[in-house]
Motif scaffolding. Structure first.
Motif, PDB file in Angstrom:
ATOM      1  N   ARG A  54      35.671  39.216  47.210  1.00 26.55           N
ATOM      2  CA  ARG A  54      34.486  40.055  47.482  1.00 26.55           C
ATOM      3  C   ARG A  54      33.696  40.364  46.221  1.00 26.55           C
ATOM      4  O   ARG A  54      32.568  40.812  46.270  1.00 26.55           O
ATOM      5  N   VAL A  55      34.323  40.153  45.074  1.00 24.72           N
ATOM      6  CA  VAL A  55      33.618  40.408  43.811  1.00 24.72           C
ATOM      7  C   VAL A  55      32.846  39.148  43.426  1.00 24.72           C
ATOM      8  O   VAL A  55      33.415  38.061  43.377  1.00 24.72           O
ATOM      9  N   ASP A  56      31.557  39.289  43.169  1.00 24.40           N
ATOM     10  CA  ASP A  56      30.735  38.128  42.845  1.00 24.40           C
ATOM     11  C   ASP A  56      30.890  37.757  41.366  1.00 24.40           C
ATOM     12  O   ASP A  56      30.486  38.515  40.488  1.00 24.40           O
ATOM     13  N   VAL A  57      31.510  36.595  41.128  1.00 26.77           N
ATOM     14  CA  VAL A  57      31.719  36.158  39.754  1.00 26.77           C
ATOM     15  C   VAL A  57      31.188  34.739  39.530  1.00 26.77           C
ATOM     16  O   VAL A  57      31.542  34.090  38.551  1.00 26.77           O
ATOM     17  N   ASP A  60      40.084  38.478  44.090  1.00 24.49           N
ATOM     18  CA  ASP A  60      39.373  39.215  45.137  1.00 24.49           C
ATOM     19  C   ASP A  60      38.019  38.551  45.387  1.00 24.49           C
ATOM     20  O   ASP A  60      37.087  38.676  44.592  1.00 24.49           O
ATOM     21  N   ALA A  86      40.160  36.201  39.240  1.00 24.94           N
ATOM     22  CA  ALA A  86      39.229  36.772  40.218  1.00 24.94           C
ATOM     23  C   ALA A  86      39.722  36.475  41.621  1.00 24.94           C
ATOM     24  O   ALA A  86      39.084  35.767  42.386  1.00 24.94           O
TER      25      ALA A  86
END
Ligand code: ASP
Ligand code: MG
Length: 413
Positions: free
Chosen positions: A62-65, A60, A58
């Motif tokens: 900006r991606v909520d993980v 990036d 993950a």
């Protein structure tokens, strides 16, 4: 029935031999009678490895993980809990593992930095009262809607203390790679002594000052719930003399010392804002900018400048926050109206801590006398009711720690 919680950190369960050794310690402790719950961390290095996996996939940001991060990193503690339960059964004991959620730990707050909202420890309590050892995965719980959550790095200490509180345990024993809390870092002063007891307040000061025995949050929790916590060695054998240090209420400490310990923290930085107009709004403006950015300040020194109607104000921050702090202040130079900023990064902090300071007058005299005798210059000072800290040149850290340790009579005979 009395209950006790035992906690083992990552190094203590670092490989299968260590886990077998821990099972022996748990067995010896359980033989004293009463219910036992054991909280474990992930095997040493495992949490870092799992975090590395999440970062690799993950990239990036900006991606909520965050919720899936928790699902991954919580696994480390589950592995350790399962293995320890197996090792206990191999010794003929009754034991089972529990995830945080199975054990009833409910969290709120953000994923990866969750807080304990409630702990329904009824099922674990019934199990341990029935003679089964409960091996609980530290660091993890579940949100109210059933997602796995984690408590932030080092969170197993919090789990252990919170479980002890929820179970009404007589004590929480934290087994670790040191055999107790020392009057100072034994790597710096060989005459440092293990303390039999230390108060919660003193331990909090020592912990936040860099004596990394237990996570600060866990000590705050122990203090709030009055859970006695014992720090002791996980390297000792079952049945060895291993008294450790009891962290407890001040009233439970017979031998009252003026100073209990000397702590130090490296990596301090001092920012001076020189020639700031002497106006409360400007001063507030400096600290508003730092506070809004979440930068933790430690010491603040405020004094007259050479020019009339101006002041010099200096504050200390951890070196990791220095660049950000400086950019915020320099970026607001026009609005704040100061002349210039100066920074120093060659500093560390030494502190003397002790509840006995409350009722003794000469603590500062001894401290600054001892530093002066060794020619250690002081750049800033802060005090609390039970602590005096001085910012000093970092190449004098060892010298200062040893001088203070001797000056307060802490050296072992
Ligand atoms: N395994 C987690 C960590 O490494 C929690 C803990 O060890 O307390 O941060
Ligand atoms: Mg730890």
């Amino acid at each position: 029935m009395t209950r006790r919680v035992l906690k083992f950190g990552g190094t203590s369960v670092g490989d299968l031999d260590r886990i077998a050794h821990v099972a022996g310690l748990v067995e010896a402790d359980a033989a004293e009678g009463g219910g036992r719950a054991v909280v474990v961390s992930a095997m040493a290095g495992e949490t870092d490895r799992l975090i590395g996996l999440t970062r690799a996939i993950a990239a990036d940001s900006r991606v909520d993980v965050a919720d899936e991060y928790d699902a991954v990193v919580a696994v480390g503690e589950q592995v350790a809990a399962g293995l320890l339960a197996m090792a206990l059964r191999a010794r003929g004991l009754r034991a089972r593992s529990w995830t945080g959620a199975q054990a009833g730990l409910i969290t709120d707050g953000p994923h990866a930095a969750a807080r304990i909202a409630a702990w329904d420890a009824g099922a674990v309590g019934a199990a341990v009262d029935g003679g089964e050892i409960a091996v609980v995965a530290g660091f993890q719980g579940a949100t109210r809607d059933g997602r796995i959550s984690t408590l932030g790095r080092g969170g197993s200490d919090v789990t252990a203390v919170a479980l002890a509180a929820a179970l009404g345990a007589e004590r929480c024993d934290v087994y670790t790679d040191v055999d107790g809390v020392y009057t100072t870092d034994p790597r710096i002063e060989a005459r440092a002594r293990r303390l039999d007891r230390i108060s919660y307040e003193e331990m909090l000061e020592m912990a936040s000052l860099g004596a990394k025995v237990m996570q600060t949050r866990s000590i705050e929790l122990a203090m709030a719930h009055k859970v006695p916590v014992r720090v002791l060695s996980s390297l000792a054998g079952p049945g060895d003399d291993n008294p450790g240090t009891l962290i407890c209420e001040e009233d439970a400490i017979m031998e009252k010392r003026i100073v209990s310990g000397v702590a130090y923290a490296r990596d301090e930085a001092l920012v001076s804002v020189l020639g700031l107009p002497n106006d409360p709004d400007r001063l507030a403006g400096v600290f508003a900018r730092l506070g809004d950015a979440g930068i933790n300040l430690d010491m603040i020194v405020h004094g007259r400048a050479r020019t009339p109607h101006a002041v010099n104000v200096a504050f200390s921050v951890g070196r990791a926050d220095l660049d950000r702090a400086l950019a915020l202040i320099d970026g607001a130079k026009a609005e704040l109206g100061f002349e210039l900023t100066e920074t120093r990064t060659d500093l560390s902090k030494v502190s003397v801590v002790g509840v006995g300071m409350r009722s003794h007058a000469s603590v500062a005299k001894v401290m600054f006398g001892a530093l002066a005798e060794k020619g250690v210059g002081v750049d800033a000072v802060t005090t609390s009711e039970i602590k005096i800290s001085a910012l000093i040149p970092d190449d004098h850290t060892e010298l200062a720690v040893r001088a203070l340790h001797a000056a307060y009579g802490l050296d072992a005979a």
